[in-house]
Design a protein around this motif. Structure first.
Motif, PDB file in Angstrom:
ATOM      1  N   ASP A 100      -7.565   3.482  -3.489  1.00  0.00           N
ATOM      2  CA  ASP A 100      -6.833   3.793  -4.728  1.00  0.00           C
ATOM      3  C   ASP A 100      -7.732   3.597  -5.939  1.00  0.00           C
ATOM      4  O   ASP A 100      -7.740   4.412  -6.862  1.00  0.00           O
ATOM      5  N   LEU A 101      -8.461   2.470  -5.937  1.00  0.00           N
ATOM      6  CA  LEU A 101      -9.290   2.119  -7.099  1.00  0.00           C
ATOM      7  C   LEU A 101     -10.473   3.068  -7.255  1.00  0.00           C
ATOM      8  O   LEU A 101     -10.889   3.373  -8.372  1.00  0.00           O
ATOM      9  N   GLU A 133      -2.589  -7.021  -6.501  1.00  0.00           N
ATOM     10  CA  GLU A 133      -3.689  -7.074  -5.530  1.00  0.00           C
ATOM     11  C   GLU A 133      -4.818  -6.118  -5.912  1.00  0.00           C
ATOM     12  O   GLU A 133      -5.992  -6.419  -5.713  1.00  0.00           O
ATOM     13  N   HIS A 134      -4.451  -4.950  -6.461  1.00  0.00           N
ATOM     14  CA  HIS A 134      -5.479  -4.036  -6.975  1.00  0.00           C
ATOM     15  C   HIS A 134      -6.303  -4.751  -8.044  1.00  0.00           C
ATOM     16  O   HIS A 134      -7.539  -4.690  -8.052  1.00  0.00           O
ATOM     17  N   LEU A 192      -0.963   0.243 -10.661  1.00  0.00           N
ATOM     18  CA  LEU A 192      -1.714  -0.720  -9.848  1.00  0.00           C
ATOM     19  C   LEU A 192      -0.924  -2.012  -9.621  1.00  0.00           C
ATOM     20  O   LEU A 192      -0.207  -2.473 -10.498  1.00  0.00           O
ATOM     21  N   SER A 193      -1.099  -2.569  -8.419  1.00  0.00           N
ATOM     22  CA  SER A 193      -0.430  -3.816  -8.061  1.00  0.00           C
ATOM     23  C   SER A 193      -1.316  -5.001  -8.435  1.00  0.00           C
ATOM     24  O   SER A 193      -2.501  -4.823  -8.722  1.00  0.00           O
ATOM     25  N   LEU A 223      -6.252  -0.247  -0.768  1.00  0.00           N
ATOM     26  CA  LEU A 223      -6.271  -0.625  -2.190  1.00  0.00           C
ATOM     27  C   LEU A 223      -7.599  -0.202  -2.838  1.00  0.00           C
ATOM     28  O   LEU A 223      -7.616   0.318  -3.952  1.00  0.00           O
ATOM     29  N   SER A 258      -7.053   5.768   2.910  1.00  0.00           N
ATOM     30  CA  SER A 258      -7.258   6.099   1.512  1.00  0.00           C
ATOM     31  C   SER A 258      -7.093   7.607   1.320  1.00  0.00           C
ATOM     32  O   SER A 258      -6.998   8.363   2.276  1.00  0.00           O
ATOM     33  N   THR A 283       0.829  -1.200   0.000  1.00  0.00           N
ATOM     34  CA  THR A 283       0.000   0.000   0.000  1.00  0.00           C
ATOM     35  C   THR A 283       0.867   1.255   0.000  1.00  0.00           C
ATOM     36  O   THR A 283       0.420   2.312   0.392  1.00  0.00           O
TER      37      THR A 283
END
Ligand SMILES: Nc1nc2c(ncn2[C@@H]2O[C@H](COP(=O)(O)OP(=O)(O)OP(=O)(O)O)[C@@H](O)[C@H]2O)c(=O)[nH]1
Ligand SMILES: [Mg+2]
Lengths: 199, 143
Positions: B109-110, B74-75, B71-72, B106, B39, B33
């Motif tokens: 972020d999205l 996991e995202h 983005l990772s 996460l 967030s 993260t």
């Protein structure tokens, strides 16, 4: 973002399952839902470790707290989540987040160790969260009349006391129904700015 | 305590301690993260807030989620899973075996990037009437 999908976004409600150590919380959640552990990471201050061990390392550590978590799909557009509250006293702070917006709670009790559920009863009473006291009838435990349990825990007259077997789906369904009925009876709905009181 | 060189070296090299067995699982989520625990708008997502992904896996500009290099994995897992079925923050965490705090960041972020939106749960006190709760009771009985 423009919503483009057509499948319904479910209305989500939650119930908490509390009670003393080993009283059957995980069993109860598992009897009515597909249960999964839910991890949160919490920063705890570690006291009492020998100084030699710590040597220069911050004494605060992140620890993982696992909670029981279950989902019951009631309808396409209606989901009930169950959260088993972590039993240890040092995790009380986690309850506050779980209790926020909860529809109600189950306090599981074992008649051989009734005092173990005092803390949970007290917690929900103080916050005006509707709860049902469910006595988990372990094999070999003496059966007490409901009134004895009620007296021993000094429960409000309106609080439902239900005998249950946490392993039995039908029995657990009955407990959950009792919580929701009690929540309705205590006016959980539509009292946004008035503190909830037990009838 | 013994004062030998080996000890002092170990003490000076404090950073190495963060890579021991105990530290491993602690460090990783925060690396994922990018060191943030909240967030972008500073709010904490409710455990039962429902995450809904865009059907086309696209952001506001129409760009596909896979094209977003920030983005990772996991995202992307979160976008994928919540596109299959809208689900709560708690379900995402349990299903993807990630700590709740990590999923919160996460998802934040999205939301910022416009790939998902999140519904705020309705507290029971804000329900218009008992109808939904009567439905809950009926559905529980019918399980
Ligand atoms: N006979 C009987 N055994 C039960 C019942 N409910 C739970 N058990 C058993 O009691 C033990 C403890 O149950 P759990 O569900 O793990 O209890 P818990 O409250 O989640 O325990 P902790 O999370 O450790 O506090 C398990 O071995 C269960 O199988 C019951 O109604 N009757
Ligand atoms: Mg348990």
């Amino acid at each position: 973002m423009t919503p483009t999908r057509t499948d319904p976004v479910p209305l989500a409600l939650k119930l908490l399952v509390a009670g003393g150590f080993g009283v059957g919380k995980t069993t109860l959640v598992g009897a009515v839902s597909e249960i999964r552990p839910l991890r949160t990471e919490e920063t705890l201050t570690e006291a009492g470790r020998p100084v030699d061990d710590l040597a220069g390392v911050e004494a605060k550590r992140t620890t993982t707290v696992a909670m029981d978590f279950g989902r019951i799909t009631l309808r396409d557009d209606l989901v009930l989540y169950l959260f088993g509250t972590p039993g240890q006293d040092r995790f009380w702070f986690l309850w506050d987040e779980l209790a926020q917006g909860a529809l109600g709670a189950v306090v599981l009790a074992d008649t051989r160790r009734l005092a173990d559920c005092f803390a949970a009863v007290d917690y929900f009473e103080r916050r005006g969260i509707a709860f049902t006291l469910a006595v988990n009838c372990f094999d070999g435990a003496d059966r007490y009349p409901e009134s004895d349990v009620r007296d021993a825990l000094d429960l409000d007259p309106g609080v439902p006391v239900v005998m249950c077997d946490a392993r039995e789906r039908e029995s657990v369904k009955h407990v959950l129904v009792s919580v929701v009925e009690h929540a309705i009876a205590t006016g959980v709905v539509g009292h946004r700015d008035t503190p909830q009181t037990l009838a | 305590m013994t004062g030998d060189d080996g000890h002092r070296t170990a003490d000076r090299d404090g950073a190495a301690r963060w890579y021991d067995d105990a530290a491993g699982p602690v460090v990783r989520p925060y690396a994922m993260t990018r060191g943030r625990t909240r967030s972008a708008d500073g709010s904490e997502l409710d455990l039962i807030a429902v995450v809904i992904a865009d059907e086309a896996l696209a952001g506001p500009s129409g760009a596909h989620v896979l094209a977003d290099r920030t983005l990772s994995p996991e995202h992307l897992d979160i976008v994928e899973v919540s596109r299959t079925r809208p689900q709560s923050v708690a379900e995402l965490a349990a299903g993807l075996d990630l700590p709740v705090g990590v999923v919160r960041v996460l998802v934040g972020d999205l939301v910022d990037a416009g790939f998902v939106r999140v519904t705020r749960p309705v507290p029971p006190a804000e329900l218009p009437d008992e109808t939904v709760l009567r439905d809950v009771i009926d559905a529980l009985r019918a399980l």
